[in-house]
Design a protein around this motif. Structure first.
Motif, short mmCIF file in Angstrom:
data_model
loop_
_atom_site.label_atom_id
_atom_site.label_comp_id
_atom_site.label_asym_id
_atom_site.label_seq_id
_atom_site.Cartn_x
_atom_site.Cartn_y
_atom_site.Cartn_z
N ARG A 168 54.63 75.05 72.76
CA ARG A 168 54.60 76.38 72.17
C ARG A 168 55.40 77.38 73.00
O ARG A 168 56.06 78.27 72.47
CB ARG A 168 53.16 76.85 72.01
N ALA A 169 55.31 77.24 74.33
CA ALA A 169 56.06 78.13 75.20
C ALA A 169 57.57 77.97 74.99
O ALA A 169 58.32 78.95 74.95
CB ALA A 169 55.69 77.86 76.66
N HIS A 229 55.04 86.07 73.69
CA HIS A 229 53.65 85.65 73.78
C HIS A 229 53.50 84.53 74.81
O HIS A 229 54.38 83.68 74.95
CB HIS A 229 53.16 85.16 72.42
N ASP A 230 52.38 84.56 75.52
CA ASP A 230 52.09 83.50 76.48
C ASP A 230 51.33 82.37 75.79
O ASP A 230 50.36 82.61 75.07
CB ASP A 230 51.25 84.05 77.64
N TYR A 231 51.80 81.14 76.01
CA TYR A 231 51.13 79.96 75.46
C TYR A 231 50.83 78.99 76.59
O TYR A 231 51.67 78.79 77.48
CB TYR A 231 52.00 79.27 74.41
N PRO A 232 49.66 78.39 76.58
CA PRO A 232 49.31 77.48 77.68
C PRO A 232 50.05 76.15 77.62
O PRO A 232 50.27 75.52 78.66
CB PRO A 232 47.80 77.29 77.50
N ASP A 233 50.45 75.72 76.42
CA ASP A 233 51.11 74.41 76.34
C ASP A 233 52.63 74.58 76.33
O ASP A 233 53.17 75.57 75.83
CB ASP A 233 50.66 73.66 75.08
N ALA A 234 53.31 73.58 76.89
CA ALA A 234 54.76 73.65 77.08
C ALA A 234 55.50 73.73 75.74
O ALA A 234 56.51 74.43 75.63
CB ALA A 234 55.22 72.43 77.87
#
Length: 439
Positions: free
Chosen positions: A356-357, A349-354
């Protein structure tokens, strides 16, 4: 046509500790005659271990049968609830170590004879003295069998009989040479005799007549040839016990023999590896098997050049320190087989914040670790040693280039595979409590 008879011995009185078992047998009859007259040269006498144990005083007080089983157990082969298949002190693999709570007074249990072969030899000698008959003696007990339901008697002690008959080198009726056939004659006799002894008839002894050619002048080696040693036993453990042994026995191997590795064994290990859990129903594992010697050499040479280049660029790293670090990769060069596990994060999944990524990637890395653990444990079960080293993670671009891997394949170290050159030293048992927190 060859024939034989199995005859139950009638009229044997109850046996107690200290009794002369041969004398008690003389109180019985076989084929309508007193045993003293009825025994013939070439007869094979089969005696249930229970009465041998009773005569030898192997009855012990035991309110807890499990404790008695513990005392007689050398190795647990398999356990399912309270049922245990174990190797006992006589070297026999059987249920409950042969500890029996039937046909013995309440509050006691009956153990197997201390040395069933010695018991058979002693009984044979004594009966020769009393009757003059040249016979063989087998001590028998009831066993379950792998792969099949139901119980049967087998020989656990022998005297005057070759317990195995080797047919190898002979030819069958079609002229084919027999290459593997070795018959367990003693066990066949025990099973046949049990048909006339029975479990609850009070008839613990039988005579097999008509097979005098099997009786030998010497006592012989006993039942030892029947017992397969652990190294040759492909089924020496139950499933869960084998898995546990492979897990606890798995060690990092630094030196390998030059014996080739079966690629089929590695593929079976990969099949186990890809059953690991993974996030989002993905299959994030790829395993590159380096079976071509030239490809492996090109990879290791390229990796060595990359390590030297990158380490030399570090401040404060001397040539000696660099050489020491680089030598850690020698295990890969010396191993006969290499596997490069690769992580593929398709489906992440793509997450905008570092944060969660990073957590998302960690989930995939954990799945990779689970897969590699499956690989290593399965290879251990195949008798192969391994060393999982991080080498390829420090020069991923080099590895992808040499092996022509897709850009999305992320090398996660390398696994050296081969037959261990050394027997690893014993590892202290590591209990779980140190690593557990209960809340």
């Amino acid at each position: 046509m060859s024939t034989f008879r199995a005859l139950g011995v009638e009229g044997i009185p109850e046996v107690a500790a200290g009794d002369d078992l041969a004398e008690l047998l003389l109180a019985g009859s076989v084929d309508g005659l007193p045993v003293a007259e009825g025994l013939r040269d070439g007869d094979i006498l089969l005696v249930t271990s229970k009465i041998v144990s009773k005569a030898e005083g192997r009855i012990v007080l035991a309110d807890d049968r499990e404790a008695a089983i513990d005392a007689e157990t050398v190795r647990v082969v398999a356990r399912r609830g309270r049922t245990r298949i174990v190797e006992n002190r006589q070297g026999l693999v059987m249920a409950a170590a042969g500890v029996d709570a039937s046909n013995t007074p309440s509050g006691t249990v009956l153990l197997l004879p201390e040395d069933p072969d010695a018991s058979a030899r002693g009984l044979r000698k004594r009966l020769r003295e009393l009757t003059g008959a040249r016979i063989a003696v087998l001590v028998t007990d009831t066993f379950g069998r792998p792969w099949r339901n139901g119980l049967t008697d087998v020989a656990i002690g022998a005297a005057g009989l070759d317990v195995l008959e080797d047919h190898r080198g002979r030819t069958d009726s079609h002229g084919n040479e027999l290459a593997l056939t070795v018959t367990a004659v003693a066990d066949e006799l025990a099973a046949a005799a049990d048909l006339v002894k029975g479990k609850a008839t009070g008839r613990p002894v039988a005579v097999v007549r008509g097979l005098g050619h099997l009786v030998t002048e010497e006592d012989g080696p006993g039942v030892r040839p029947l017992i397969r040693n652990a190294a040759e036993d492909m089924f020496r453990l139950g499933t869960s016990e084998a898995i546990r042994e492979a897990v606890t026995g798995r060690r990092t191997v630094r030196r390998f023999t030059d014996e080739p590795v079966d690629g089929g064994a590695v593929r079976r290990a990969v099949a186990a590896a890809v059953t690991a859990p993974a996030p989002h129903h993905t299959t994030p594992w790829r395993f590159v098997l380096l079976e071509d010697p030239d490809t492996r050499l090109r990879l290791l040479d390229a990796m060595l050049a990359a390590w030297n280049r990158d380490l030399s660029a570090l401040d404060g790293w001397s040539a000696e320190r660099i050489a020491t670090r680089v030598r850690r990769g020698d295990v890969l060069r010396d191993a006969p087989y290499l596997v490069v596990p690769c992580l593929v994060t398709e489906g992440a999944h793509d997450y905008p914040d570092a944060a969660r990524a990073a957590a998302e990637r960690e989930m995939f890395v954990v799945a990779m670790g689970a897969a590699v653990q499956n690989l290593l444990v399965t290879l251990a079960g195949e008798g192969l040693g391994t060393a999982w080293v991080s080498s390829t993670m420090f020069c991923r671009d080099t590895v992808r280039e040499v092996l022509a891997l897709p850009a999305g394949w992320d090398p996660m170290g390398a696994v050296a595979v081969g037959r261990p050159a050394d027997v690893p030293p014993p590892r202290p048992e590591r209990g779980a409590e140190t690593f557990i927190a209960v809340r």
